[in-house]
Design an enzyme around this catalytic site. Structure first.
Site: not given
Ligand SMILES: O=P(O)(O)OC[C@H]1O[C@H](OP(=O)(O)OP(=O)(O)O)[C@H](O)[C@@H]1O
Ligand SMILES: Nc1ncnc2[nH]cnc12
Length: 165
Positions: A51, A88
């Site tokens: 993202r 998370e």
């Molecule tokens: O602060 P944190 O606990 O590390 O969480 C934040 C991250 O989690 C999500 O990505 P995700 O790893 O779900 O991957 P995506 O963007 O590919 O959906 C979001 O886009 C951040 O990169």
């Molecule tokens: N609660 C949440 N919603 C969307 N993206 C996340 N990445 C980590 N935690 C998340």
């Protein structure tokens, strides 16, 4: 933005910007707000898969500078630097191709959301191991109560809005 309980795991309130990104004026408004907090003297915007890529590419295009991707493991050809971290809802490994920017380049990292900070802290470690200067970190959403800012203590974090985790 939508909020979905128990996704992708029970107990997680998932904050989803898909609808905002699909809305042209909203995407521009959020990107402009992120840009307004991004220092002038940077050489590239770093986007964290997946993202983070969306805002990073939009912001880099607007500034006329490059976008430098940090990818999930297994997507980039080597040589690579890797970092594994907790978030998370699980663990992940991200990778970076060093030497894509000049040594000492000043970079700004964009992602959609800060939760535990595991992702941004790992991104900072990768970038510093590669010899770059992390000038700051920007996110659209900061989830509070998960220690995200503490995980990247010492780096300026610019968040557009705060929401409870
Ligand atoms: O602060 P944190 O606990 O590390 O969480 C934040 C991250 O989690 C999500 O990505 P995700 O790893 O779900 O991957 P995506 O963007 O590919 O959906 C979001 O886009 C951040 O990169
Ligand atoms: N609660 C949440 N919603 C969307 N993206 C996340 N990445 C980590 N935690 C998340």
């Amino acid at each position: 933005m939508t909020t979905t309980p128990d996704f992708p795991q029970p107990g997680i309130l998932f904050r989803d910007l898909t609808g905002l990104m699909a809305d042209g004026p909203a995407l521009r408004q959020v990107t402009d707000a992120l840009l307004s907090r991004m220092p002038a003297d940077i050489d590239a915007v770093v986007g964290v898969e997946a993202r983070g890529f969306l805002f990073a590419a939009a912001a880099a295009h607007s500034r006329g500078i490059g976008v430098y991707p940090i990818r999930k493991a297994g997507k980039l050809p080597g040589p690579l630097l890797s970092e594994t971290y907790d978030l998370e809802y699980g663990t992940a490994t991200i990778q970076l191709q060093p030497d894509s920017l000049a040594p000492g380049s000043r970079v700004y990292v964009l992602d959609d959301l800060l939760a535990t900070g595991g992702t941004l802290a790992a991104a900072v470690r990768l970038l510093e191991r590669a010899g770059y200067v992390v000038v700051g970190l920007g996110v659209a959403i900061e989830l509070t109560g998960l220690g995200g800012r503490e995980a990247v203590a010492g780096y300026p974090v610019h968040a557009l809005i705060e929401l409870p985790a």
